[in-house]
Design a protein around this motif. Structure first.
Motif, PDB file in Angstrom:
ATOM      1  N   SER A 156       0.632  -1.137  -0.062  1.00  0.00           N
ATOM      2  CA  SER A 156      -0.086   0.017  -0.006  1.00  0.00           C
ATOM      3  C   SER A 156       0.929   1.073   0.127  1.00  0.00           C
ATOM      4  N   VAL A 157       0.336   2.259  -0.559  1.00  0.00           N
ATOM      5  CA  VAL A 157       0.932   3.668  -0.682  1.00  0.00           C
ATOM      6  C   VAL A 157       0.268   4.599  -0.077  1.00  0.00           C
ATOM      7  N   CYS A 158       0.417   5.535   0.852  1.00  0.00           N
ATOM      8  CA  CYS A 158      -0.216   6.565   1.381  1.00  0.00           C
ATOM      9  C   CYS A 158       0.479   8.011   0.850  1.00  0.00           C
ATOM     10  N   ASP A 159      -0.589   8.697   0.134  1.00  0.00           N
ATOM     11  CA  ASP A 159      -0.092  10.042  -0.479  1.00  0.00           C
ATOM     12  C   ASP A 159      -0.370  11.255   0.477  1.00  0.00           C
ATOM     13  N   ALA A 160      -0.902  10.805   1.762  1.00  0.00           N
ATOM     14  CA  ALA A 160      -1.209  12.087   2.770  1.00  0.00           C
ATOM     15  C   ALA A 160      -0.075  12.486   3.599  1.00  0.00           C
ATOM     16  N   PRO A 161      -0.011  13.783   3.566  1.00  0.00           N
ATOM     17  CA  PRO A 161       1.363  14.501   4.115  1.00  0.00           C
ATOM     18  C   PRO A 161       1.495  14.154   5.434  1.00  0.00           C
ATOM     19  N   VAL A 162       2.672  13.874   5.839  1.00  0.00           N
ATOM     20  CA  VAL A 162       2.786  13.409   7.380  1.00  0.00           C
ATOM     21  C   VAL A 162       4.432  14.007   7.715  1.00  0.00           C
ATOM     22  N   HIS A 163       4.450  14.114   8.990  1.00  0.00           N
ATOM     23  CA  HIS A 163       5.902  14.690   9.651  1.00  0.00           C
ATOM     24  C   HIS A 163       6.568  13.474  10.200  1.00  0.00           C
ATOM     25  N   LEU A 164       7.713  13.666  10.213  1.00  0.00           N
ATOM     26  CA  LEU A 164       8.690  12.845  10.868  1.00  0.00           C
ATOM     27  C   LEU A 164       8.155  12.735  12.342  1.00  0.00           C
ATOM     28  N   HIS A 165       7.862  13.859  13.227  1.00  0.00           N
ATOM     29  CA  HIS A 165       7.391  13.699  14.468  1.00  0.00           C
ATOM     30  C   HIS A 165       6.297  13.376  14.656  1.00  0.00           C
ATOM     31  N   ASP A 166       5.588  12.910  13.565  1.00  0.00           N
ATOM     32  CA  ASP A 166       4.155  12.228  13.839  1.00  0.00           C
ATOM     33  C   ASP A 166       4.413  10.932  14.362  1.00  0.00           C
ATOM     34  N   LEU A 167       5.463  10.334  14.241  1.00  0.00           N
ATOM     35  CA  LEU A 167       6.016   9.091  14.752  1.00  0.00           C
ATOM     36  C   LEU A 167       6.036   8.926  16.075  1.00  0.00           C
ATOM     37  N   ALA A 168       6.224   9.925  16.708  1.00  0.00           N
ATOM     38  CA  ALA A 168       6.126   9.964  18.307  1.00  0.00           C
ATOM     39  C   ALA A 168       4.731   9.646  18.813  1.00  0.00           C
ATOM     40  N   ALA A 169       3.591  10.149  18.213  1.00  0.00           N
ATOM     41  CA  ALA A 169       2.259   9.813  18.447  1.00  0.00           C
ATOM     42  C   ALA A 169       1.810   8.715  18.176  1.00  0.00           C
ATOM     43  N   THR A 170       2.362   8.162  17.022  1.00  0.00           N
ATOM     44  CA  THR A 170       2.090   6.894  16.285  1.00  0.00           C
ATOM     45  C   THR A 170       2.555   5.793  17.024  1.00  0.00           C
ATOM     46  N   PHE A 171       3.906   5.838  17.791  1.00  0.00           N
ATOM     47  CA  PHE A 171       4.510   4.760  18.526  1.00  0.00           C
ATOM     48  C   PHE A 171       3.728   4.770  19.816  1.00  0.00           C
ATOM     49  N   LEU A 172       2.992   5.600  20.333  1.00  0.00           N
ATOM     50  CA  LEU A 172       2.341   5.614  21.400  1.00  0.00           C
ATOM     51  C   LEU A 172       1.048   5.039  21.346  1.00  0.00           C
ATOM     52  N   GLU A 173       0.180   5.303  20.070  1.00  0.00           N
ATOM     53  CA  GLU A 173      -0.979   4.490  19.841  1.00  0.00           C
ATOM     54  C   GLU A 173      -0.787   2.890  19.528  1.00  0.00           C
ATOM     55  N   ILE A 174       0.346   2.693  18.816  1.00  0.00           N
ATOM     56  CA  ILE A 174       0.666   1.464  18.412  1.00  0.00           C
ATOM     57  C   ILE A 174       0.926   0.647  19.950  1.00  0.00           C
ATOM     58  N   GLY A 175       1.291   1.271  20.873  1.00  0.00           N
ATOM     59  CA  GLY A 175       1.595   0.561  22.231  1.00  0.00           C
ATOM     60  C   GLY A 175       0.451   1.197  23.330  1.00  0.00           C
TER      61      GLY A 175
END
Length: 494
Positions: free
Chosen positions: A352-371
């Motif tokens: 899959s390919v995502c075209d939506a714009p994201v920031h590097l620091h969005d990963l901080a929130a992403t890792f928390l939601e994953i956990g």
């Protein structure tokens, strides 16, 4: 067995890796492992760093905040560092994960603060730093001694340096070279080895608690020093000039052309650039091979299906784009667009390919939601899990998801030079406080060669992007909002 709702996470962060090196439409760089992550997971085509400088970007990644919010505005090791350490009052994703039962480990580059280490932010640090990027320990030196190959000066080949004579090692910055050591003696191999050891250790323990391992590789940041077979993997004579190499700097901020001299590459001809780029590509492929070794360790222990694998970079590298070296107050996609691939078995749709714009620091929130951990209100970041779950379907992107990314720059050893950027899928606007602003139509001019800031046909675009920037400055409490919005509104009336 780890709870499926709280999977393991393997996060591989490279240092100054360009987006296009692992993009299907990019140059012919061999990245089979990164390609595999894309084919087995999701690839993000519009991922951007909030700032193209190491300390600042890495602090944003930890805190989920823009640099103007966490205060690490330039590199912490430099004499002109505005703030040498990350303030302790900022919550970090790593500390939050550690508090909620994750076993966190870390290898490699740190470069977030002079007097801090990953262990102060919830990680167990396993080694691999170097002097320039925070000399936390001497694990790599010990590794080399144990192998009978202590770190010492070696006879390099094909050396390139900045300055008037690219072959003169007595002046300028070290750019690239071939090293005679074996790949097993490189720091890249060592960091992969330490990561494999961490995976081995987790597999041997009670696996009821999930792990989060972060591997921060040195490179492909300069100097691009690689051994065989990578040093000669790419023939400089077969490397095509990037379209942006035709840069004239006509109608651009004066700082951009000044940077050629400041970085010492004003005299570089294409033959020198092609030779350096060949080493840069070789570095990327060497790192890709180390990532393959790490993924094989997950599979060997049966951990692949319960581990989310994320690959990104702190920012890119000019590597000859716009004839520039390294990075700086030049907000082109060469250094602001970054690779991002996520493989989450059972969640990401393969390929899959995502075209939506994201920031590097969005990963901080992403890792928390994953956990399954709440995201602190202080974060500027938003989790990209909804994008992952959308399978790349544009209709599945939340209606509230932003259609722009924003970035900033505050200067480095070149001197303070305030910039702000807003980028949509088609346009990029750059506010340059002491100089001319920039506007690019990325659809018509993907190489960002023609500054359209004064073009009458783009009046509405220019006005709309400036208004977006004003809104972002207010939302994120940018300290420049006290006067910059008035400047931008006045410019819109001209």
């Amino acid at each position: 067995m780890v709870d499926a709702d709280r999977p393991n996470v393997l996060f591989v962060l490279t240092d100054q890796e360009r987006y296009d090196c692992s993009a299907p439409e990019g140059p012919p760089v061999e990245t089979p492992t990164m390609d595999r992550l894309s084919s087995e997971g999701m690839r993000f085509v519009h991922a951007f760093t909030p700032i193209s400088i190491c300390t600042s970007a890495r602090a944003s990644l930890l805190t989920g905040r823009y640099p103007h919010s966490h205060g690490m505005l330039n590199n912490s090791h430099e004499a002109d560092s505005i703030q040498p350490n990350l303030p302790s009052e900022h919550p970090t994703f790593s500390e939050q994960l550690a508090e909620h039962g994750y076993d966190l480990s870390y290898v490699g580059k740190w470069h977030v603060g002079r007097d801090q280490t990953p262990e102060e932010f919830g990680f167990s640090y396993l080694g691999g730093s170097d002097v320039h990027h925070d000399d936390i320990d001497d694990a790599f030196r010990e590794y080399r001694r144990e192998r009978g190959e202590p770190i010492k000066a070696v006879e390099l080949e094909d050396e390139i340096y900045t300055g008037t004579n690219p072959r003169d090692s007595t002046e300028g910055t070290f750019v690239a070279a071939k090293t005679p050591i074996d790949v097993e003696e490189t720091r890249a191999w060592f960091l992969a080895e330490k990561t494999i050891e961490a995976i081995d250790a987790h597999a041997e323990r009670d696996r009821d608690e999930p792990f989060f391992h972060r591997a921060d590789f040195y490179g492909p940041h300069h100097p691009y020093v690689v051994p065989e077979p990578y040093a000669s993997m790419y023939d400089p004579d077969e490397i095509e000039r990037p379209e942006s190499y035709a840069e004239t700097y006509d109608g651009k901020p004066r700082a951009q052309e000044n940077y050629l001299s400041y970085r010492g590459v004003a005299g570089f001809d294409w033959d020198i650039w092609a030779e350096a780029i060949a080493k840069y590509w070789g570095f990327v492929t060497m790192l890709d091979d180390q990532l393959e070794r790490v993924l094989e360790a997950l599979e060997r222990h049966g951990l692949a299906e319960e581990t989310v694998v994320v690959h990104a970079s702190d920012h890119g590298d000019f590597a000859g784009g716009h004839r520039q070296f390294n990075k700086g107050p030049v907000m082109y996609d060469d250094t602001y667009r970054i690779p991002l691939q996520v493989r989450w078995p059972g969640v990401t749709d393969p390929g899959s390919v995502c075209d939506a714009p994201v920031h590097l620091h969005d990963l901080a929130a992403t890792f928390l939601e994953i956990g399954d951990v709440a995201v602190p209100d202080a974060f500027d970041a938003r989790s990209i899990v909804p994008l992952i779950e959308s399978g790349g379907d544009p209709e599945g992107v939340p209606a509230t998801w932003p259609r722009s990314v924003f970035a900033q720059y505050h200067g480095d050893e070149f001197g303070l030079y305030t910039q702000r950027m807003v980028r949509t899928a088609r346009y990029k606007y750059v506010y340059n406080g002491p100089d001319i602003d920039e506007l690019y139509d990325l659809e018509a001019d993907p190489a960002e060669l023609q500054n359209l800031i004064d073009h009458p046909g783009y009046t509405d675009v220019r006005r709309e992007l400036r208004e977006r920037l004003i809104g972002w400055m207010k939302k994120t409490d940018d300290p420049n909002q006290g006067w910059v919005p008035d400047v931008l509104r006045a410019a819109n009336e001209d």
